[in-house]
Structures are given as structure tokens and as C-alpha cells.
Scaffold this active site. Structure first.
Site, mmCIF file in Angstrom:
data_model
loop_
_atom_site.group_PDB
_atom_site.id
_atom_site.type_symbol
_atom_site.label_atom_id
_atom_site.label_comp_id
_atom_site.label_asym_id
_atom_site.label_seq_id
_atom_site.Cartn_x
_atom_site.Cartn_y
_atom_site.Cartn_z
ATOM 1 N N CYS A 97 23.343 -52.198 0.131
ATOM 2 C CA CYS A 97 24.048 -52.553 1.285
ATOM 3 C C CYS A 97 25.058 -51.302 1.548
ATOM 4 O O CYS A 97 24.640 -50.663 2.325
ATOM 5 C CB CYS A 97 24.747 -54.271 0.822
ATOM 6 S SG CYS A 97 25.305 -54.733 2.087
ATOM 7 N N GLU B 72 20.218 -57.861 -6.309
ATOM 8 C CA GLU B 72 20.753 -58.556 -7.329
ATOM 9 C C GLU B 72 20.992 -60.257 -7.092
ATOM 10 O O GLU B 72 21.616 -60.770 -7.985
ATOM 11 C CB GLU B 72 22.026 -57.874 -7.788
ATOM 12 C CG GLU B 72 23.339 -58.328 -6.899
ATOM 13 C CD GLU B 72 23.013 -57.441 -5.580
ATOM 14 O OE1 GLU B 72 24.213 -57.577 -4.831
ATOM 15 O OE2 GLU B 72 22.278 -56.625 -5.356
ATOM 16 N N HIS C 81 20.052 -57.254 -1.133
ATOM 17 C CA HIS C 81 20.680 -57.438 -2.321
ATOM 18 C C HIS C 81 19.602 -57.725 -3.259
ATOM 19 O O HIS C 81 19.252 -58.732 -3.537
ATOM 20 C CB HIS C 81 21.730 -58.613 -2.215
ATOM 21 C CG HIS C 81 23.092 -58.038 -1.659
ATOM 22 N ND1 HIS C 81 24.219 -57.925 -2.163
ATOM 23 C CD2 HIS C 81 23.252 -57.907 -0.170
ATOM 24 C CE1 HIS C 81 24.972 -57.549 -1.393
ATOM 25 N NE2 HIS C 81 24.445 -57.573 -0.141
#
Length: 188
Positions: A79, A171, A169
């Protein structure tokens, strides 16, 4: 040792969790916590640059870290980290027409090393209001992932191919292939 640069974002520790689950040890430092000289002394084998608020020029020593370490070791920007890699190597970072906070998109990719064993397309979580601009891109970089409407979702450096950025993202639980992507980066 995996060095994780924390750009003051709560998602940073989800990255830390995944890196640990994949069997790697890491150290986390905030983007303004240590000097470049101190980071050189740590001698990381890889760097992950976390998401965070703001634009690349507001991200503490992130720009300086990329400028120095890109020639030496693999870097994954997530990001804001991705946007920072784009910025360092000459691409423009601009506001996106439609803010993407907590949204998902299909992401297509070029089957490069980062995306081994990952279907194309896959669903990814997005939390951002800025993007690397396709219309003001850099010849030093290559687009390796994108959305259906051609928003850049991944970049790599042509001369330093282990320097990669992803806008989405990995994660996030909404990115089901996120741990595989991190594994691919860590094992490269």
C-alpha cells in the site's frame, strides 16, 4: 532477519504475524525511529514496508530506505510502501477517483515470482485513496498486477526485480492468497 518498517498502521502487526507463521524472524521499527546508518548495521536480508496514512513524502525515512536498500536486498512495499517504491523510481502518486477503504477487487497478474501458485484473478482487499498513476509511470518500473479497470495493483523494478510493491493488502483476511504472496517474497 526480515526488517519491517511500520508506517504507523495497525495492519503492520498482521504482516508481522504472517511472517512469523511462515517461520521467519523479524524486527519492526517505525519509519522515524532509526537512522539509515542504524538500519544498515542491522543488516536485514529483506525489508517489508507497511501500509500507512498519508503520501510517500510523509512516511518518515521510508523513501531513504528504499533509495539505499533497493540495490542490495529484496523489498516488498504494501500500500503506502508500494506507492513509495513508485515515487522513488519516478512514477507519480495521485488520488484515486473512488476511495477504496475496506473494498475488494479482482486482481490480475503477470505470473511473476511474487505471484507463483496464485490464481489470476484473485480477490484482494483494498484500503487506499492514492495510487501509482498508470499515465505518469516510470520506465524503471514494470506493472505486474492490475484490476479489471486497469488500476495498478503491483509493480517491480526492472533492474532490481526483487523490489516489488503491491497496492492491496496481503495481510487482510479478504485477500485469501495473501500468505502465499508473502511466502513467495520471503522465499525468493
Amino acid at each position: 532477519l526480515i526488517l519491517i518498517i511500520d508506517n504507523y498502521d495497525s495492519f503492520t502487526y498482521n504482516l508481522v504475524q504472517y511472517v512469523g507463521e511462515l517461520g521467519y524472524s523479524c524486527k519492526v521499527y517505525r519509519n522515524d525511529e532509526l537512522s539509515l546508518d542504524h538500519l544498515k548495521e542491522i543488516n536485514p536480508t529483506k525489508i517489508i514496508i507497511s501500509p500507512g496514512p498519508g503520501k510517500p513524502t510523509d512516511a518518515g525515512s521510508t523513501i531513504e530506505i528504499i533509495q539505499y536498500f533497493a540495490k542490495h536486498i529484496p523489498i516488498l512495499g504494501v500500500c503506502l510502501g508500494h506507492q513509495s517504491i513508485g515515487h522513488v523510481f519516478g512514477a507519480q502518486v495521485i488520488k484515486i477517483a473512488r476511495v477504496m477503504h475496506g473494498k475488494t477487487s479482482l486482481v490480475f497478474h503477470d505470473n511473476s515470482k511474487l505471484f507463483q501458485n496464485v490464481p489470476s484473478p484473485f480477490t484482494a482487499a483494498r484500503y487506499h485513496s492514492l495510487i501509482v498513476d498508470r499515465n505518469h509511470f516510470s520506465s524503471d518500473l514494470k506493472i505486474i498486477a492490475w484490476t479489471q479497470d486497469n488500476v495498478i495493483m503491483g509493480i517491480s523494478h526492472n533492474k532490481y526485480p526483487n523490489v516489488v510493491g503491491i497496492q492491496f493488502h496481503p495481510e487482510s483476511l479478504w485477500t485469501g492468497v495473501g500468505k502465499q504472496l508473502l511466502k513467495n517474497f520471503l522465499e525468493a
